[in-house]
Design an enzyme around this catalytic site. Structure first.
Site, short mmCIF file in Angstrom:
data_model
loop_
_atom_site.label_atom_id
_atom_site.label_comp_id
_atom_site.label_asym_id
_atom_site.label_seq_id
_atom_site.Cartn_x
_atom_site.Cartn_y
_atom_site.Cartn_z
N HIS A 119 -1.23 -2.03 -1.20
CA HIS A 119 -2.64 -2.21 -0.85
C HIS A 119 -3.10 -1.15 0.16
CE1 HIS A 119 -6.30 -4.76 -0.13
NE2 HIS A 119 -6.26 -4.13 1.04
N GLU A 120 -2.36 -1.02 1.25
CA GLU A 120 -2.77 -0.07 2.29
C GLU A 120 -2.64 1.37 1.81
OE1 GLU A 120 -4.38 -1.15 4.67
OE2 GLU A 120 -3.84 -3.26 4.50
N HIS A 150 -5.76 2.33 0.04
CA HIS A 150 -6.79 2.86 0.93
C HIS A 150 -6.52 4.33 1.27
CE1 HIS A 150 -9.06 -0.74 1.62
NE2 HIS A 150 -8.07 -1.41 2.18
N HIS A 152 -7.42 6.60 -1.49
CA HIS A 152 -8.87 6.76 -1.57
C HIS A 152 -9.31 7.89 -0.64
CE1 HIS A 152 -12.93 4.36 -1.91
NE2 HIS A 152 -12.99 5.57 -2.45
#
Length: 699
Positions: free
Chosen positions: A477-478, A481, A484
């Site tokens: 998940h992190e 980010h 991105h």
């Protein structure tokens, strides 16, 4: 004895060498404790390679430099002789402030030395003061407003105009466009809202302290006492005793007049602030520029999803009730709100996790990083390269630095990995932007720099850090980010990477969780850290299925939370109804388990402060991520063509293009509430079918 010791040492050396021979260099680095670096040259490069931060005093220099540059940019923006596009001046202004503010905020939270944290906090306060001053600077606001209304005197693109409108909206959030008396009212309301929010969040985590006389005798023995008081510190969701779970729920969530007053005042002030700024409700203000755009669209999505979820969630609750009856022997027992976490965990243990921690040995940190690296290379053609840190570059000796390198484009940016727990470090998994990417005047690109923070256990001499399935999801998940931030290539840093609407910022990170839950991806790296045996197919099936257990009822709970948040920040904010009456009404409509009399869990729901009118964002992000997964990656999670298309049409733009437009263009379909709801329901039904098949095979 000495010879034996030497023989043992040689055996260990040979054994360790053989054990890590099949790991990549990246996996080997993360499976070993970070090497302590001795500075022989005393050539300290400063935190993040910034020479100003060779000592904590550098924050004062950074503050002075940005203050000076801010004044120069204000003069440029308001000059009749301006030679740059207005949006470029504002973006440099934003970039200058963010480089110091974001850096200082991270150091304030994460640095182990108090001198650095204090200096960083002072820098944060100074930057806030500069921003407040800018928010009242009418000449620069008028210069920007004129460009937005009438166009720039220099050629601009649609992206330039979109970003200019974002800057203008940021200005008007503080009421600069209002008459002075009304503007000052907005300033006072903002200050009061901040204070109310801080007090509410503090009260939300306080234990319930009740006189023994007010606690039913059958409940008293479950909790510690202090004198004549009973102390309840939280919900005992995993307690095997059903009476203890019920007692904790009823006592910990008792109504609090002080919390009710704070929440009422917070909602009322937010409503007045929105009205002052020209919005019907605070929800309309919060959703301007978001993916969903209007609260009416959010409500339609919530209603569509709620209707489709109800029969599916009822089946989940029926199964929990059966488990409760079998466990307690009462024929009329039914699942209550305090039971759902317990029976979810029970069924997960019974069906999927027969042996405690059986999955841990297959997910060493190094192995997981190797899996990430291979996945990212398959999708985007990038590699994560462990890079030596220079003296003084890191804030602790257990930090890793990754260079993100594209096979054609070269270096894309840096990720600092602060993965291990330590005294004083926040217990949270998160992503920090230290420097945003942007196109520079000479055509080069300002490389993004981010930190990924986790709270993993330190590796031991006997083996690497091992991740639970939940920790694996958090890592992916992190890193979603972080990717991105790395893969964006925007003209302006103000909209790079995760600097986009709240209800879109979580899409890339949630999408990465789908890869972390796919057996085809896990199969590429899930192997025993000692024997290198791959994880068995049975374990893989159980692991992937367990992540989606009771998905319908869990999603229904998120729908209920989102609906309540919207109701609080909608028209009802001005009606004066108690927050508990509103809660009861919303729960009856959106959740399958009834409200419990004389409880008020909303008074402990701190997300109402940070996510005011935006709690729905995670639900929408998950829905969009699910839609993207089903459309592009479910058939083949290593599809390079799909990965490059996803980067080019989604990740590369950050917030430079309205997120609703990005999603519609990428998925080639209008993003209606009905389509979004159907996407999530399709996923829930597919997962439920897989779980049923697995339950049949295991019985």
């Amino acid at each position: 004895m000495l010879e034996f010791g030497r023989t043992l040492l040689r055996w260990r050396t040979r054994h360790c060498s053989r054990r890590v021979s099949t790991w990549t260099p990246l996996a080997t680095a993360f499976n070993a404790p970070p090497a302590r670096r001795i500075n022989f040259t005393h050539d300290d490069v400063g935190l993040f390679g910034m020479p100003e931060l060779r000592s904590f005093e550098g924050f004062y220099l950074l503050r002075d430099n940005v203050e000076s540059r801010t004044q120069e940019l204000i003069s440029e923006a308001t000059s009749d002789q301006r030679r740059r596009k207005m949006v470029d001046i504002f973006d440099e202004l934003s970039d200058s402030l963010c480089k110091v503010a974001d850096l200082a905020e991270f150091v304030r939270i994460a640095h182990p030395q108090s001198r650095y944290t204090q200096a960083a906090e002072q820098a944060c306060i100074s930057i806030c003061g500069m921003v407040e001053s800018l928010n009242t600077h009418k000449p620069i606001y008028k210069a920007l407003s004129h460009v937005v209304d009438h166009g720039d005197k220099l050629p601009t693109s649609e992206v330039d105009r979109h970003v200019s409108r974002l800057f203008l909206f940021d200005f008007e959030q503080c009421g600069i466009h209002l008459p002075e008396e009304e503007r000052m009212r907005v300033v006072r309301l903002n200050d009061y809202i901040l204070q109310l929010g801080q007090k509410f969040m503090s009260g939300a985590v306080q234990p319930s302290v009740l006189p023994r006389s007010q606690v039913p005798e059958s409940f008293r023995n479950y909790f510690p006492t202090s004198g004549e008081n009973v102390i309840i510190t939280g919900l005992c969701t995993n307690a095997e005793n059903v009476q203890m779970r019920e007692a904790a729920y009823r006592l910990y969530l008792q109504p609090s007049k002080s919390q009710e007053d704070l929440l009422r005042d917070l909602l009322l002030c937010r409503h007045e602030l929105a009205r002052s700024c020209g919005f019907d409700t605070y929800a309309h203000r919060a959703l301007k520029g978001s993916t969903m755009e209007k609260p009416e669209v959010v409500r339609e999505f919530i209603d569509e999803l709620s209707e489709k979820l109800r029969p599916r969630a009822d089946c989940d609750f029926a199964l929990m009730s059966q488990m409760k009856r079998r466990e307690g022997g009462k024929a009329d027992a039914r699942a209550e709100v305090w039971d759902t976490p317990y029976y979810t965990n029970q069924l997960r243990r019974q069906l999927f996790e027969e042996h405690a921690n059986e999955f841990l040995p297959y997910f060493s940190l190094g192995g997981c990083m190797e899996g990430l690296d291979n996945l990212l290379h398959a999708l985007y053609g990038i590699r994560l390269q462990n890079t030596d840190l220079k003296p003084g570059e890191a804030w602790h000796n257990d930090i890793y630095k990754l260079a993100v390198v594209h096979e054609r484009e070269g270096l894309l940016g840096y990720i600092y990995c602060d993965f291990y727990e330590r005294v004083g470090k926040p217990n949270q998994d998160c992503h920090f932007t230290i420097q945003g990417g942007k196109r520079m005047p000479d055509g080069s690109y300002q490389l993004p720099v981010v930190v990924v923070m986790l709270g993993l256990a330190q590796p031991r001499w006997s083996g690497p850090t091992l991740l639970s399935p939940a920790r694996l999801d958090n890592l992916f998940h992190e890193m979603g980010h972080a990717m991105h931030s790395m893969l964006a290539r925007t003209e302006h840093q103000h909209v790079t990477g995760t600097r986009c609407s709240t209800d879109f910022a979580e899409v890339p990170s949630v999408l990465m969780e789908y890869f972390a839950g796919d057996p085809r991806v896990l199969r590429t790296f899930a192997r025993h850290f000692q024997t290198h045996e791959p994880i068995s197919e049975d374990m893989l099936r159980r692991l992937c299925a367990s992540k989606n257990l009771f998905a319908a009822s869990e999603t229904q709970l998120q729908v209920f939370y989102s609906a309540l948040d919207q109701e609080y920040h909608g028209a009802s904010a001005r009606h004066g109804q108690s927050s508990t009456d509103t809660l009861r009404s919303v729960q009856d409509h959106y959740y399958g388990l009834p409200y419990v009399d004389n409880t008020a869990w909303q008074l402990r729901f701190s997300h109402l402060v940070g996510y005011g009118a935006k709690y729905y964002a995670y639900l929408v992000s998950k829905t969009i991520a699910s839609w993207i997964w089903q459309t592009y990656f479910e058939a083949n999670p290593f599809n390079r063509q799909a990965g490059e298309k996803y980067r080019a049409e989604i990740l590369a733009h950050g917030g430079a293009v309205p997120s609703r437009k990005l999603v519609a263009n990428f998925l080639q379909r209008e993003m209606t509430p009905s389509v979004l709801a159907d996407s999530l329901i399709t996923e829930i039904d597919t997962d439920e079918s897989k779980i049923k098949d697995l339950m049949i095979t295991r019985t």
